[in-house]
Design an enzyme around this catalytic site. Structure first.
Site, PDB file in Angstrom:
ATOM      1  CG  ASP A 132      -1.959   0.933   1.015  1.00  0.00           C
ATOM      2  OD1 ASP A 132      -2.809   1.045   0.474  1.00  0.00           O
ATOM      3  OD2 ASP A 132      -1.740   2.169   2.126  1.00  0.00           O
TER       4      ASP A 132
ATOM      5  CG  ASP B 170      -6.754   0.940  -0.064  1.00  0.00           C
ATOM      6  OD1 ASP B 170      -6.815   1.578   0.797  1.00  0.00           O
ATOM      7  OD2 ASP B 170      -5.792   0.583  -0.718  1.00  0.00           O
TER       8      ASP B 170
ATOM      9  CB  THR C  58      -1.982   5.894  -1.929  1.00  0.00           C
ATOM     10  OG1 THR C  58      -1.616   4.608  -1.959  1.00  0.00           O
ATOM     11  CG2 THR C  58      -3.103   6.274  -1.144  1.00  0.00           C
ATOM     12  CB  THR C  59       0.856   3.385  -5.641  1.00  0.00           C
ATOM     13  OG1 THR C  59       0.366   2.496  -4.529  1.00  0.00           O
ATOM     14  CG2 THR C  59       2.364   2.873  -6.126  1.00  0.00           C
TER      15      THR C  59
HETATM   16  P1  ADP Z   1      -2.700   2.286  -5.975  1.00  0.00           P
HETATM   17  O1  ADP Z   1      -2.144   2.706  -4.436  1.00  0.00           O
HETATM   18  O2  ADP Z   1      -2.572   3.679  -6.947  1.00  0.00           O
HETATM   19  O3  ADP Z   1      -4.256   2.173  -5.948  1.00  0.00           O
HETATM   20  P2  ADP Z   1      -2.433  -0.316  -6.752  1.00  0.00           P
HETATM   21  O4  ADP Z   1      -1.153  -0.998  -6.256  1.00  0.00           O
HETATM   22  O5  ADP Z   1      -3.508  -0.521  -5.891  1.00  0.00           O
HETATM   23  O6  ADP Z   1      -1.941   1.242  -6.566  1.00  0.00           O
HETATM   24  O7  ADP Z   1      -2.778  -0.308  -8.136  1.00  0.00           O
HETATM   25  C1  ADP Z   1      -3.803   0.309  -8.944  1.00  0.00           C
HETATM   26  C2  ADP Z   1      -3.576   0.054 -10.316  1.00  0.00           C
HETATM   27  O8  ADP Z   1      -3.790  -1.166 -10.547  1.00  0.00           O
HETATM   28  C3  ADP Z   1      -4.813   0.843 -11.094  1.00  0.00           C
HETATM   29  O9  ADP Z   1      -4.446   1.298 -12.246  1.00  0.00           O
HETATM   30  C4  ADP Z   1      -5.759  -0.400 -11.101  1.00  0.00           C
HETATM   31  O10 ADP Z   1      -6.681  -0.181 -12.194  1.00  0.00           O
HETATM   32  C5  ADP Z   1      -4.815  -1.485 -11.546  1.00  0.00           C
HETATM   33  N1  ADP Z   1      -5.274  -2.810 -11.513  1.00  0.00           N
HETATM   34  C6  ADP Z   1      -5.948  -3.196 -10.224  1.00  0.00           C
HETATM   35  N2  ADP Z   1      -6.321  -4.553 -10.659  1.00  0.00           N
HETATM   36  C7  ADP Z   1      -6.157  -4.805 -11.774  1.00  0.00           C
HETATM   37  C8  ADP Z   1      -6.120  -5.931 -12.642  1.00  0.00           C
HETATM   38  N3  ADP Z   1      -6.847  -7.052 -12.150  1.00  0.00           N
HETATM   39  N4  ADP Z   1      -5.779  -5.995 -13.957  1.00  0.00           N
HETATM   40  C9  ADP Z   1      -5.046  -4.851 -14.593  1.00  0.00           C
HETATM   41  N5  ADP Z   1      -4.892  -3.780 -13.603  1.00  0.00           N
HETATM   42  C10 ADP Z   1      -5.350  -3.796 -12.515  1.00  0.00           C
HETATM   43 MG    MG Z   2      -5.074   0.701  -4.951  1.00  0.00          MG
END
Ligand code: ADP
Ligand code: MG
Length: 541
Positions: free
Chosen positions: A72, A396, A105-106
């Site tokens: 996270d 989240d 957040t990332t």
């Molecule tokens: P953040 O802290 O930004 O939410 P995450 O590590 O949760 O970071 O990653 C978020 C990104 O991953 C978003 O762009 C989301 O659309 C993408 N994402 C999540 N699940 C999937 C999936 N199953 N396939 C492709 N992209 C995904």
């Molecule tokens: Mg996320």
């Protein structure tokens, strides 16, 4: 080089004037900019590898050896204990994103980093920072318009899909659909209609964690779970038709502040002292019994003797209950927290209060209460780290599902919207001339860091795949993104959706932070009390 000086000298009419305290450092112009940009980029880079479903986790060990394993962004940045002021701004962006929308957040941190990287190139071409910042602001506004155009209203299954997208990559994969179902049900249960609009009070959902069982044993409980055991073994385990007293007053004799000295000359006096104490404690228990309560939740302590009397009267009691739980109990049972025993008139009601064993310890479950809008998610997992990370994922998910319920606008995930933004903004850039065009274009390019990073994190070749992704979008495939396996796929077909607000917020806050960092061209740091870092040997404070 910035250096610790013996004060700053300003020459006014030949006369040097000391304007800064001794030991203060000052860094100006390009050097200041480079320092800030590098620091902020370093922090953004630190979380890049955690982005997306295939993102890696980080293990963070704090100064006393506590370990956090997480994916996270906000948690990582918070735990990193960053010192540099510009770098701290990236942490602030992630934190604000977390507070405001709960996810992304990332993404927000990575965007700040890339906007700054693009700026560095422009600075190298002698574009003035204020021109870059102005271009970024224009581009961010256009990006918001474009995102709004991309957004669409979801259907019945959308809530579940945003939950799954938020949880993906956070170590709960095996239980993805189950956790998503639990989260959606919880949010739907507590949602209220206010003037025809759904609103969700996040405090209505409590997440209770207990490790030592499979994640599969996690469940939704229609009621409250108070992570306490009954205070006395002879108290009932089950109370039906519970009338509940909520007390913010200790059920014990308050110790005097001053050391009172009691002089006792014969055993009889000792006995009467004890008798007196006993009588007072019994009176405390009597007041509760007289109120008609058969369950007591006390925010403070309960004396052994009072426990005994309450047990004898068939009352179930829990002590040192958290304030947040007391508030939830108040809302759920309709009772009122009182801080005096003279007035326990407003008892709460629940159909069932029961102590149940969860893992190694007991917890008190409060069910069928007056107000059914109180639910708990009981999270289980084999070890503490697993439960902690699940907790973050579930939190989240709770936030994105609440957002989507309140404002049903979503966009495709997996880097699809950022690719669209890059394309749309490159077009937009052509409507400007000269340096403004360069800045808007730089902003457009920066958006592609999201799909690029998603590709990298799945182990793919970012250059090849990015070209492939662009051409998919150019041929009208607006929802093309990066799948878990690193392939270019239609994200909506894979049910990967993010709330519009998460994307809007990430772009806006990343732009603000990048602009703020860009505009700084003078860093004046007061001398700290501590000796300069970076020397040999242990630091002494
Ligand atoms: P953040 O802290 O930004 O939410 P995450 O590590 O949760 O970071 O990653 C978020 C990104 O991953 C978003 O762009 C989301 O659309 C993408 N994402 C999540 N699940 C999937 C999936 N199953 N396939 C492709 N992209 C995904
Ligand atoms: Mg996320």
């Amino acid at each position: 080089m910035p250096g610790r000086t013996t004060g700053q000298l300003v020459n006014a009419g030949g006369q040097p004037i000391l304007i800064l305290k001794e030991g203060a450092t000052r860094t100006r112009g390009e050097e200041a900019q480079t320092m800030n940009i590098e620091a902020a980029r370093a922090v953004a880079n630190a979380v890049r590898t955690t982005l997306g479903p295939k993102g890696m986790d980080k293990m963070l060990v704090d100064s006393i050896g506590d370990v956090v394993i997480t994916n996270d962004g906000a948690t990582i940045l918070k735990e990193m204990d960053i010192e540099h002021p510009a770098a701290k701004m990236v942490v602030e962006v992630a934190k604000a994103q977390d507070d405001e929308v709960g996810d992304g957040t990332t993404t927000a941190a990575v965007l700040v980093g890339e906007l700054l990287r693009e700026s560095e190139e422009l600075l190298g071409e002698d574009v003035h920072p204020t021109v870059i910042a102005a271009g970024f602001t224009l581009a961010a506004r256009k990006a918001a318009d474009l995102l709004n155009e991309m957004a669409f209203a979801g259907d019945d299954t959308t809530l579940k899909h945003v939950a799954m997208t938020a949880i993906t990559g956070k170590g709960a994969e095996m239980m993805l659909t189950k956790m998503a179902d639990i989260v959606v049900e919880a949010v739907q249960l507590v949602a209220e209609d206010v003037d025809g609009k759904k609103t969700v009070d996040p405090d209505d959902i409590s997440v209770v964690r207990r490790y030592g069982a499979s994640v599969d044993d996690s469940k939704l409980v229609h009621g409250l779970i108070i992570d306490k055991e009954k205070v006395h073994p002879l108290m009932p385990t089950t109370v039906k038709d519970a009338k509940i007293a909520l007390l913010n007053v200790g059920l014990e004799i308050e110790k005097t502040e001053i050391d009172a000295k009691i002089e006792i000359n014969d055993p009889g006096q000792m006995q009467s002292f004890w008798d007196e104490e006993e009588r007072r404690l019994e009176a405390i228990a009597d007041k509760i019994i007289a109120s008609g309560a058969n369950v007591v939740f006390c925010q403070k302590g309960i004396d052994d003797l009072v426990q005994h009397y309450l047990a004898k009267a068939g009352i179930l009691a829990g002590r040192r209950v958290k304030k947040s739980d007391m508030k939830r109990l108040e809302k759920a049972t309709g009772g009122k927290i009182t801080d005096t025993l003279e007035d326990i008139s407003q008892l709460g009601y629940a159909g069932l209060v029961q102590e149940r064993k969860v893992g190694d310890n007991e917890m008190i479950f409060v069910e069928n209460s007056k107000n059914p809008k109180a639910v708990s998610i009981l999270l289980r997992g084999s070890i503490e780290h697993v439960v902690d990370e699940m907790d973050r994922a579930v939190n989240d998910a709770l936030k994105v599902v609440s957002l989507t319920l309140e404002n049903n606008q979503v966009v495709a995930g997996g880097g699809a919207p950022e690719t669209e933004l890059a394309m749309g903004l490159r077009d937009y850039a052509t409507t400007f001339g000269g340096r403004e065009q360069l800045s808007v274009r730089a902003f457009a390019n920066a958006m592609e860091i999201i799909p690029k990073t998603l590709i990298e994190n799945t182990g793919g070749d970012p250059l090849d795949k990015l070209v492939e992704l662009r051409s998919a979008h150019e041929s009208g495939d607006r929802n093309a993104g990066i799948s878990v396996d690193g392939d270019i796929r239609d994200m909506l077909a894979l049910n990967v959706v993010d709330p519009l607000r998460v994307k809007l917020n990430a772009v806006e806050s990343a732009t603000e932070a990048a602009n703020m960092i860009l505009r700084i061209d003078d860093i004046i740091a007061a001398s700290s009390e501590t000796p300069e870092l970076g020397g040999e040997g242990p630091e002494m404070y």
